[in-house]
Write an enzyme that holds these catalytic residues in place. Structure first.
Site, PDB file in Angstrom:
ATOM      1  N   SER A   1      -9.906   1.860   2.764  1.00  0.00           N
ATOM      2  CA  SER A   1      -9.079   2.781   2.002  1.00  0.00           C
ATOM      3  C   SER A   1      -7.913   1.809   1.458  1.00  0.00           C
ATOM      4  O   SER A   1      -7.223   2.602   0.344  1.00  0.00           O
ATOM      5  CB  SER A   1      -8.340   3.728   2.878  1.00  0.00           C
TER       6      SER A   1
ATOM      7  N   LYS B   1       0.757  -1.143  -0.041  1.00  0.00           N
ATOM      8  CA  LYS B   1      -0.055  -0.118   0.107  1.00  0.00           C
ATOM      9  C   LYS B   1       1.155   1.388  -0.112  1.00  0.00           C
ATOM     10  O   LYS B   1       2.032   1.404   0.683  1.00  0.00           O
ATOM     11  CB  LYS B   1      -0.851   0.064   1.379  1.00  0.00           C
TER      12      LYS B   1
ATOM     13  N   SER C   1     -10.202  -0.424   6.977  1.00  0.00           N
ATOM     14  CA  SER C   1      -9.614  -0.235   5.701  1.00  0.00           C
ATOM     15  C   SER C   1      -8.856  -1.435   5.283  1.00  0.00           C
ATOM     16  O   SER C   1      -8.513  -1.413   3.937  1.00  0.00           O
ATOM     17  CB  SER C   1      -8.432   0.994   5.838  1.00  0.00           C
TER      18      SER C   1
END
Lengths: 482, 95
Positions: free
Chosen positions: A150, A75, A174
């Site tokens: 997210s 990420k 998330s």
């Protein structure tokens, strides 16, 4: 399954594939499929293949660890030396990190090549991956729909087989919510198990990194790599290293599964309700015993979260001021002008909204009514879990109230978007481990996520339940056609 | 509770984010919606409840007062918008 990291590590160990070959395969899929999914912000084939070649050399010299040579995507919230690290924001659109996050160091030490940096909601603020400066990520099951957020890029990359695994972070859901919406397995550890050093901060008392992969077993192997004490994170816990895969094969006979009344109320309907009920029935067949529990204060978790997380964010994001790194407005009069314009131009609207909420609830005259009251509710919410775990070993419920929604469906109303995390937020407030795993599909063929919540440091028990469920069900093996 | 346009401008300034008049109206509506969600907290009686700031009841770890970090100024300043002679440049603050 041929694309789990467990399987890939066996191929490497038996000499049936090299890390360079595996990385080339995944880079090829990324090149072909990323234009439609937008799961990656940065791909650098040369860097990846250099790391892969080093992993192959390491294996040839007999120095390989269990996952050496298995590639992974990260990420874009994790600082990785020499890689553009944007956190999904214009503010960091020119930031090439001069150092590695602890999580990145751990994966490097394990010899796992980085396939690229994945797209995400800006500064991890969002539940649909639509707030990214780099554009929305699309769900591999239906590209008109969101992958959740997210960690939406990581979720879409794993679901679309662009990577065998990826890292994510979870502040209010998330990792778990995008895992649910894309039909993969994702785990948020107990707060403090994984170091936050070099992980760009959103809400420091809630942020926790974790693995996203195909299976619970893969998540256990990845958590073995990611976890561990790090003195550079003041909240990193000094605990002995543990093997999170140690209990995977334990039978579930006698396992008490807590079903919170509040998770099975009016909000849970249709296909999601049916799929979760079927999962409970299967676990019962495996010997588990359902127990009714109650989390009476969990209904307040969204409200408390939207005070606490923005308050911490307003403080954390004050560092982005156009002075030491990142974006700076080209045109300014004085220092205040420089700050205000840099932040107005560098942040997107969701980030600005949350910073403003945070600034307000911390401002003079409002602190007690908002921030302190939210911290008191946080204790009530956490105490509910302590009570519940007196009666059960693992808590079970849905991960998200709905399956993947259409792009643009919830962008007009922030409050509606915030309610996507109604089942996940309480876990972050309490600091407990939680995970999501696939448990079925809705009428439109979209994946449904099952959430498991463990007691503090009971990741191995939770993973045991998840692994046994996956051995008996087949939902996690389904892949979208791309 | 309802935020006025003036409140929005005050908060924006506290947060050091420039907000023009058209944007302010949009933020006003959205922030009021979010505060509507937050308000449900106020109905709960929390007398006697200790605030919880953190998931783990930890005390701050201390370390020996020794230099542990290498000097990486050049690498860190390479990503700064404007530097000169090892210093970060900002507009003049003192006349």
């Amino acid at each position: 399954m041929t694309d789990t990291i467990k399987h890939l590590s066996t191929l490497l160990a038996e000499g049936k594939a090299s890390s360079v070959e595996l990385c080339q395969d995944y880079l090829g899929r990324i090149e072909r499929l990323n234009p439609a999914l937008n799961a990656f912000i940065t791909v650098d084939a040369e860097k990846t293949l250099t790391e892969a070649a080093a992993a192959d050399t390491r294996r040839a010299s007999g120095q390989a660890g269990p996952l050496t040579g298995v590639p992974i995507a990260h990420k874009d919230i994790f600082c990785a030396e020499g890689w553009l690290t944007t956190c999904g924001s214009k503010m960091l659109s020119n930031f090439v990190s001069p150092y590695d996050a602890h999580v990145i160091e751990q994966f490097k030490a394990a010899g796992m090549p980085c396939l690229g940096k994945t797209n995400m909601d800006e500064f991890a603020m969002g539940s649909s991956n639509e707030t990214s400066y780099y554009g929305p990520v699309r769900n591999p099951w239906d590209t008109d729909r969101v992958p959740g957020g997210s960690s939406g890029g990581s979720a879409a990359a794993v679901a679309g087989r662009l990577a065998p695994a990826a890292t994510g972070t979870d502040t209010g859901g998330s990792i778990r919510q995008p895992a649910a919406l894309t039909g993969i397995t994702g785990l948020k550890p107990t707060y403090g198990v994984v170091s936050r050093y070099g992980m760009i901060a959103f809400a420091s008392s809630l942020d926790q990194a974790g693995p996203m992969a195909r299976t619970a077993e893969d998540c256990a192997l990845l958590l073995n790599v990611m976890s561990g004490f790090d003195a550079r994170d003041s909240t990193s816990l000094e605990r002995a290293k543990e093997d999170y895969a140690r209990d995977l094969m334990q039978p579930l006979a006698g396992l008490k599964i807590g079903l919170p009344l509040e998770f099975f109320g009016e909000g849970l309907t249709g296909d999601t309700a049916r799929a979760v009920e079927e999962a409970i029935a299967l676990l019962k067949k495996l010997g588990a015993q359902p127990v009714a529990v109650s989390l009476p204060n969990s209904k307040l978790s969204v409200a408390a979260y939207y005070v606490l997380a923005p308050a911490e964010a307003s403080s954390n994001l004050s560092r982005f001021d156009g002075v030491r790194y990142g974006y700076r407005t080209p045109d300014y009069r004085d220092l205040t002008d420089l700050y205000e314009k840099t932040r107005a131009e560098g942040f997107g609207s969701e980030v600005k909204r949350r910073i403003m909420i945070g600034a307000y609830v911390l401002s003079h005259g409002y602190y007690d009514a908002y921030y302190l009251q939210a911290q008191k509710l946080r204790r009530l919410i956490a105490q509910d879990f302590v009570e519940a775990f007196r009666q059960c070993d693992v808590i079970l419920g849905p991960t998200a109230p709905t399956t993947a929604f259409k792009l643009g469906e919830k962008t007009a109303d922030p409050v509606e978007m915030y309610l996507s995390d109604i089942y996940t937020i309480a876990v972050n407030l309490a600091g407990l481990p939680g995970m999501s795993l696939p448990c079925g599909f809705d009428a439109q063929g979209l994946p449904i996520g099952l959430q498991l919540i463990g007691d503090y440091f009971a990741e191995a028990r939770m993973l045991n339940a998840a692994h046994q469920y996956q051995l008996a069900s087949g939902w996690h093996t389904r892949a979208p056609t791309l | 509770m309802s935020l006025s346009l003036q409140d929005v401008q005050r908060i924006a300034h506290l947060a050091r984010i420039r907000v023009d008049e058209t944007e302010a109206a949009g933020y006003q509506a959205q922030l009021n919606g979010i505060f509507g969600l937050i308000e449900e907290m106020q109905a709960v009686d929390t007398t006697g409840i200790l605030p919880m700031s953190h998931a783990q009841d930890l005390s701050q770890r201390l370390r020996a007062d020794v230099i542990s970090e290498p000097d990486r100024r050049v690498a860190f300043q390479a990503v700064a918008p404007q530097v000169e002679n090892g210093l970060y440049l900002v507009p003049k603050v003192i006349e």
